[in-house]
Design an enzyme around this catalytic site. Structure first.
Site, PDB file in Angstrom:
ATOM      1  N   ASP A  71       0.873  -1.161   0.000  1.00 53.49           N
ATOM      2  CA  ASP A  71       0.000   0.000   0.000  1.00 53.49           C
ATOM      3  C   ASP A  71       0.922   1.227   0.000  1.00 53.49           C
ATOM      4  O   ASP A  71       2.115   1.122   0.296  1.00 53.49           O
ATOM      5  CB  ASP A  71      -0.954  -0.001   1.197  1.00 53.49           C
ATOM      6  CG  ASP A  71      -2.176   0.888   0.937  1.00 53.49           C
ATOM      7  OD1 ASP A  71      -2.097   1.743   0.031  1.00 53.49           O
ATOM      8  OD2 ASP A  71      -3.195   0.730   1.631  1.00 53.49           O
TER       9      ASP A  71
HETATM   10  C1  BGC Z   1      -5.083   3.211   0.100  1.00 52.73           C
HETATM   11  C2  BGC Z   1      -5.171   2.267  -1.077  1.00 52.73           C
HETATM   12  C3  BGC Z   1      -4.972   3.028  -2.367  1.00 52.73           C
HETATM   13  C4  BGC Z   1      -3.635   3.738  -2.304  1.00 52.73           C
HETATM   14  C5  BGC Z   1      -3.314   4.544  -3.548  1.00 52.73           C
HETATM   15  C6  BGC Z   1      -3.841   4.074   0.053  1.00 52.73           C
HETATM   16  O1  BGC Z   1      -3.925   5.091   0.983  1.00 52.73           O
HETATM   17  O2  BGC Z   1      -5.132   2.488   1.297  1.00 52.73           O
HETATM   18  O3  BGC Z   1      -6.408   1.618  -1.073  1.00 52.73           O
HETATM   19  O4  BGC Z   1      -5.064   2.154  -3.456  1.00 52.73           O
HETATM   20  O5  BGC Z   1      -3.650   4.640  -1.213  1.00 52.73           O
HETATM   21  O6  BGC Z   1      -4.108   5.656  -3.624  1.00 52.73           O
END
Ligand code: BGC
Length: 724
Positions: free
Chosen positions: A273
């Site tokens: 993530d």
């Molecule tokens: C989120 C993800 C997301 C990623 C990119 C993170 O903060 O938890 O679900 O895909 O950001 O935006």
């Protein structure tokens, strides 16, 4: 200009174009490299490509080179790889190294209903149609990997991202995400199953440690991921921010290497993530294959960039570890057909709009409808007071990474205005808002008292502490004084229809007893207003069923009853174990406000004649009849739950193992068939480290919700089956 001059010019132009293609394509292509031969098996192509790569090129595959890309390798014809959020549509582009909108004019997208609402349709064909929209739009926007669907289980009603996930039940979640992913990937776009795993609250999501027992992990939280890998062949998985059993999910050898890759045979890549990577050693050896979003620049300072290179050079890491990661990335790239150049996709087509509308229509859950207050009859209504901020609130651009820069969004008010035309007068009063305001409320109450009918559209929104990434809700109540407002509205006009938006359960105040009708509308997407109007005025018969339990009070739900939310000293203990959602309410005999699987219709259905056909080996087919005994066409979600009569170990009293959505004309009946397999009877056996269905007696329970079982049959499993 002579004819021969034109011909010579054309030849020269063609030659120039060819030499451009050759210079941008690879040296290998000239030699007819195997990896470029699409008729060859994918494994052979991956190995061939890998064998041609330098260390630096392999390293370039395993970390980002901007917020949402990894680097191109032009020498080998590998284009820059673009990733994008998210589950509900293709997110707008942001700056290369920051979160600021890129300010483009070509990054609009269709805004689809929230995933919790898709799950509430219980219509797996709609999950397929939804995935096709995401896939086609992603391809048109040049994205290779779409960061969704999210499939974390609703452990607490307060999780700020519940709206992005398909609810509390692993079986329902699995069925929806499998079809969604297959459809996205059929469009030559990779899906991403996220967030692996137990990212079930936003509170301290970046640090919290989850203690969860093995059976619960396997049977509840991992189940949708397992289905995504084994059934849908998902090509990428995103590790969660949190820790599980003391180890960061992005470097969790047990979760990533042992379970996901070794046990389930996952051949795709695990990405972090954004900013969820913590160390080079941990990520490299713990199973991470692509590091995204780390907030240190330049990109060579990422954990899996320069420091990884140093470790390899010093011999701290075997080269095979990098090869394995590169291989996984290459497989994703080749499977997504980016080397041969994908066909263009499509944005916001009539079909996309129709799918958005259909999903919204089938997602609405009619929770109460006394004396057939709905549908509204426009021949008898001359004035409608639409009340509530959500009546005219745009929802697309909110909630965090799931936000969409929508081509358009029809609000409930707009949908009602379009539908009604000049057949009745329609007013709108905001009624409530973030800044409580007596004047707003008074105006709404006055408008309500003067109208034939009130359509209240309230609930939650995507502001922080409601359905928003990074924060959880503070309680389960309606915000901004809506309970008081509703009380006043229904006193002013008893004909008050309540429509609530929100990504999960809401505690319903005393007004519930007085209002004739209540609809849960989730976040219905860009066609939401049109869909809602069609449902309120009877062109569409509601057929959604709850994808989560609505408790009467927050304290009734398992994590809160046990005081196991949001955790203590950085750890949250899942002490409710398997008893998540309805499993808890059943076991503890707690009456919910509305049970899992519940939803009314404008018509009535009856169930009869349950037979089991059991050819053996743990497979059995349930066959029963559903009849539409009312006066309107409609659809029913028939649900099948399984109960083990005398389990050796604790098992939930009933668990959803099958369902079927049947469309029936008024007066029509149909035979519904639901197949069950060995897994339908199995639990995860800690000693055997395997799923096991033990010989014994089971009950097959069929009905309209988890609490409305009208048919049941006994089933005896003759012998114990150990499953893979
Ligand atoms: C989120 C993800 C997301 C990623 C990119 C993170 O903060 O938890 O679900 O895909 O950001 O935006």
């Amino acid at each position: 200009m002579t004819k021969s001059f034109v011909i010579i010019a054309l030849i020269l132009l063609t030659l120039a174009a060819c030499s451009f293609v050759m210079s941008t394509s690879s040296h290998a292509q000239e030699q007819g490299a195997l990896y470029l031969d699409v008729t060859k098996p994918i494994d052979a192509r991956v190995e061939d490509l890998l064998s041609r790569m330098t260390l630096e090129e392999k390293l370039a595959l395993v970390h980002a080179d901007s917020k949402f890309t990894s680097a191109a390798i032009p020498r080998l014809g590998i284009p820059r790889r673009w990733l994008s959020d998210g589950p509900h549509g293709v997110r707008e582009d942001v700056g290369p190294d920051n979160w600021k909108p890129a300010g483009r004019t070509d990054d609009f997208a269709s805004f689809m209903p929230a995933l919790i609402g898709l799950a509430a349709t219980w219509n797996t064909d709609l999950a397929t149609a939804y995935g096709k929209v995401i896939g086609e739009e992603a391809r048109q926007r040049g994205k290779q990997i779409m960061l969704g669907p999210g499939m974390n289980i609703m452990r607490t009603p307060l999780n700020g991202r519940n709206f992005e996930y398909p609810g509390e039940d692993p079986f329902l979640s699995s069925r929806m995400v499998v079809n969604y992913i297959r459809a996205v990937q059929a469009e030559d776009v990779s899906s991403c199953a996220k967030h692996f795993v137990a990212n079930d609250q936003e509170w301290e999501r970046g640090t919290i440690n989850v203690e969860v027992d093995e059976r619960t992990l396997r049977e509840i939280y991992l189940r949708p991921f397992e289905a995504a890998v084994k059934e849908a062949g998902v090509r990428t998985v995103m590790s969660a921010y949190n820790k599980v059993r003391g180890k960061w999910c992005s470097e969790n050898d047990y979760l990533l290497n042992k379970i996901l890759k070794d046990e389930w045979g996952f051949k795709g890549l695990v990405m972090s993530d954004w900013n969820g990577t913590h160390s080079t050693q941990g990520a490299v050896l713990g199973g991470l294959d692509l590091e995204m979003g780390t907030e240190i620049l330049p990109y060579d300072r990422f954990f899996m960039a320069g420091a990884f290179r140093d470790g390899l050079n010093k011999g701290d890491f075997p080269m095979e570890v990098l090869n394995d990661k590169a291989r996984r990335n290459l497989r994703q790239i080749l499977e997504t057909k980016t080397l041969e150049g994908r066909a263009s996709g499509a944005l916001n087509t009539k079909e996309h709009q129709a799918t958005a509308r259909k999903v919204a229509e089938e997602s609405f859950v009619l929770l109460k409808n006394e004396n057939n207050a709905l549908p509204l009859d426009l021949t008898k209504i001359k004035s409608i007071a639409v009340v509530g901020e959500n009546g005219n609130q745009l929802q697309a651009y909110g909630g965090g990474s799931a936000r969409i820069k929508a081509f358009y969004e029809i609000t409930p008010l707009e949908g009602i205005l379009r539908y009604v035309g000049d057949r009745a007068t329609v007013t709108h009063s905001t009624g409530y808002s973030e800044k409580a305001n007596a004047e707003l409320a008074n105006r709404a109450v006055k408008a309500a008292s003067q109208a034939d009918v009130v359509v209240y559209v309230g609930g939650l929104n995507h502001r922080p502490y409601f359905d928003a990434e990074g924060t959880d809700r503070k309680d389960m109540k309606l915000p901004y004084g809506q309970d008081e407002l509703l009380q006043r509205l229904v006193e002013a006009n008893p004909h008050t229809i309540v429509v609530l938006m929100g990504g999960g359960p809401i505690e319903l105040g005393p007004w519930l007893a007085r209002v004739p009708a209540l609809v849960q509308a989730w976040y219905p997407g860009m066609e939401g207003g049109n869909a809602l109007a069609a449902m309120l005025f009877g062109d569409v018969n509601p057929s959604g069923k709850l994808s989560c339990t609505f408790p009467k009070r927050l304290e009734d739900s398992p994590a809160h009853a046990l005081g196991n939310y949001p955790g203590k000293d950085g750890t949250v203990r899942y002490e409710e174990g398997l008893l998540v959602g309805y499993r808890w309410f059943e076991a503890k005999k707690i009456e919910p406000m509305f049970p899992f699987g519940f939803g009314l219709s404008y018509t009535r259905f009856e169930y009869s004649d349950l037979h089991l056909k059991a050819p053996g080996n743990g497979t059995v087919t349930a066959e029963f009849t559903v009849s539409n005994v009312g006066s309107k066409d409609g659809a029913e979600v028939a649900q099948l739950y399984v109960q083990e009569v005398k389990p050796r170990l604790q098992r939930p009293l009933k668990e959803l193992k099958g369902f079927s959505k049947v469309f029936l004309k008024a007066g029509e009946k149909k035979i519904v068939t639901i197949p069950l397999d060995e897994r339908s009877f199995a639990f995860y056996d800690l000693e055997k480290k395997s799923w096991i269905a033990e010989a014994g007696d089971f009950k097959i329970l069929v009905g309209a919700s988890s609490r409305d079982i009208s048919l049941q049959q006994d089933f005896r499993l003759g012998k114990t089956l150990i499953l893979k």
